[in-house]
Write a protein that holds these residues in place. Structure first.
Motif, mmCIF file in Angstrom:
data_model
loop_
_atom_site.group_PDB
_atom_site.id
_atom_site.type_symbol
_atom_site.label_atom_id
_atom_site.label_comp_id
_atom_site.label_asym_id
_atom_site.label_seq_id
_atom_site.Cartn_x
_atom_site.Cartn_y
_atom_site.Cartn_z
ATOM 1 N N TYR A 26 5.741 79.203 -32.962
ATOM 2 C CA TYR A 26 6.507 80.201 -32.226
ATOM 3 C C TYR A 26 6.538 79.880 -30.730
ATOM 4 O O TYR A 26 7.564 80.064 -30.068
ATOM 5 C CB TYR A 26 5.912 81.586 -32.474
ATOM 6 N N ALA A 27 5.427 79.368 -30.209
ATOM 7 C CA ALA A 27 5.332 79.068 -28.782
ATOM 8 C C ALA A 27 6.333 78.007 -28.350
ATOM 9 O O ALA A 27 6.705 77.942 -27.179
ATOM 10 C CB ALA A 27 3.909 78.635 -28.433
ATOM 11 N N ARG A 28 6.786 77.187 -29.274
ATOM 12 C CA ARG A 28 7.774 76.163 -28.941
ATOM 13 C C ARG A 28 9.177 76.733 -28.755
ATOM 14 O O ARG A 28 10.036 76.099 -28.160
ATOM 15 C CB ARG A 28 7.804 75.093 -30.020
ATOM 16 N N ALA B 190 9.758 80.374 -28.009
ATOM 17 C CA ALA B 190 9.803 81.646 -27.282
ATOM 18 C C ALA B 190 9.548 81.468 -25.785
ATOM 19 O O ALA B 190 8.973 80.472 -25.350
ATOM 20 C CB ALA B 190 8.776 82.594 -27.870
ATOM 21 N N SER B 191 9.947 82.485 -25.047
ATOM 22 C CA SER B 191 9.678 82.517 -23.610
ATOM 23 C C SER B 191 8.213 82.904 -23.382
ATOM 24 O O SER B 191 7.578 83.492 -24.276
ATOM 25 C CB SER B 191 10.595 83.542 -22.937
ATOM 26 N N PRO B 192 7.678 82.604 -22.208
ATOM 27 C CA PRO B 192 6.285 82.990 -21.929
ATOM 28 C C PRO B 192 6.021 84.495 -22.094
ATOM 29 O O PRO B 192 4.950 84.887 -22.557
ATOM 30 C CB PRO B 192 6.084 82.556 -20.480
ATOM 31 N N LYS B 193 6.990 85.310 -21.745
ATOM 32 C CA LYS B 193 6.832 86.760 -21.900
ATOM 33 C C LYS B 193 6.681 87.131 -23.373
ATOM 34 O O LYS B 193 5.832 87.947 -23.742
ATOM 35 C CB LYS B 193 8.021 87.489 -21.291
ATOM 36 N N GLU B 194 7.501 86.530 -24.228
ATOM 37 C CA GLU B 194 7.427 86.809 -25.665
ATOM 38 C C GLU B 194 6.140 86.247 -26.267
ATOM 39 O O GLU B 194 5.545 86.856 -27.148
ATOM 40 C CB GLU B 194 8.648 86.224 -26.368
ATOM 41 N N ILE B 195 5.723 85.084 -25.791
ATOM 42 C CA ILE B 195 4.490 84.468 -26.292
ATOM 43 C C ILE B 195 3.292 85.348 -25.992
ATOM 44 O O ILE B 195 2.399 85.514 -26.828
ATOM 45 C CB ILE B 195 4.307 83.064 -25.685
ATOM 46 N N SER B 196 3.260 85.939 -24.802
ATOM 47 C CA SER B 196 2.113 86.762 -24.412
ATOM 48 C C SER B 196 1.935 87.971 -25.326
ATOM 49 O O SER B 196 0.826 88.469 -25.484
ATOM 50 C CB SER B 196 2.241 87.211 -22.957
ATOM 51 N N ARG B 197 2.997 88.405 -25.946
ATOM 52 C CA ARG B 197 2.919 89.538 -26.874
ATOM 53 C C ARG B 197 2.049 89.208 -28.091
ATOM 54 O O ARG B 197 1.396 90.076 -28.655
ATOM 55 C CB ARG B 197 4.324 89.922 -27.321
ATOM 56 N N TYR B 198 2.039 87.938 -28.485
ATOM 57 C CA TYR B 198 1.326 87.519 -29.679
ATOM 58 C C TYR B 198 0.045 86.742 -29.399
ATOM 59 O O TYR B 198 -0.674 86.388 -30.330
ATOM 60 C CB TYR B 198 2.239 86.681 -30.572
ATOM 61 N N ALA B 199 -0.234 86.451 -28.128
ATOM 62 C CA ALA B 199 -1.448 85.708 -27.791
ATOM 63 C C ALA B 199 -2.658 86.576 -28.099
ATOM 64 O O ALA B 199 -2.708 87.747 -27.770
ATOM 65 C CB ALA B 199 -1.426 85.317 -26.322
ATOM 66 N N ARG B 200 -3.644 85.964 -28.764
ATOM 67 C CA ARG B 200 -4.865 86.673 -29.110
ATOM 68 C C ARG B 200 -5.990 86.167 -28.245
ATOM 69 O O ARG B 200 -6.102 84.979 -27.977
ATOM 70 C CB ARG B 200 -5.208 86.461 -30.577
ATOM 71 N N ASN B 201 -6.854 87.064 -27.850
ATOM 72 C CA ASN B 201 -8.014 86.728 -27.047
ATOM 73 C C ASN B 201 -9.183 86.439 -27.984
ATOM 74 O O ASN B 201 -9.363 87.112 -28.982
ATOM 75 C CB ASN B 201 -8.329 87.917 -26.134
ATOM 76 N N LYS B 202 -10.010 85.462 -27.645
ATOM 77 C CA LYS B 202 -11.186 85.149 -28.479
ATOM 78 C C LYS B 202 -12.091 86.367 -28.613
ATOM 79 O O LYS B 202 -12.738 86.572 -29.620
ATOM 80 C CB LYS B 202 -11.974 83.990 -27.885
ATOM 81 N N MET B 203 -12.145 87.194 -27.600
ATOM 82 C CA MET B 203 -12.997 88.388 -27.626
ATOM 83 C C MET B 203 -12.377 89.494 -28.464
ATOM 84 O O MET B 203 -13.030 90.453 -28.824
ATOM 85 C CB MET B 203 -13.214 88.929 -26.199
ATOM 86 N N TYR B 204 -11.091 89.341 -28.812
ATOM 87 C CA TYR B 204 -10.357 90.363 -29.531
ATOM 88 C C TYR B 204 -10.946 90.647 -30.909
ATOM 89 O O TYR B 204 -11.049 91.760 -31.357
ATOM 90 C CB TYR B 204 -8.889 89.922 -29.670
#
Length: 72
Positions: A53-55, A57-71
């Motif tokens: 998906y990251a390939r 999508a825009s950075p704004k859209e990618i940030s919606r799905y980015a998961r944090n290791k602490m999550y």
């Protein structure tokens, strides 16, 4: 490595399919009824789908799905 050529409509469709798959996996990862072994498999698959998906999508859209290791 494979390469694909997509037209605009196909790119939008692929974007849609990947977003829906990411949404579904996020839902499953937050479900308390699912075993940790299953969640580990989902997390592994999530990483692959997210990179795809990251390939597209825009950075704004990618940030919606980015998961944090602490999550989790």
């Amino acid at each position: 490595m494979l390469g694909f050529l997509f037209n605009e409509r196909e790119c939008k469709e692929l974007d849609y399919v990947l977003r829906k798959e990411l949404d579904e996996m996020l839902f499953d990862l937050n479900d308390k009824r699912i075993d940790i072994e299953i969640k580990t498999a989902i997390e592994s698959r999530y990483k692959v789908i997210f990179r795809m998906y990251a390939r597209l999508a825009s950075p704004k859209e990618i940030s919606r799905y980015a998961r944090n290791k602490m999550y989790h």
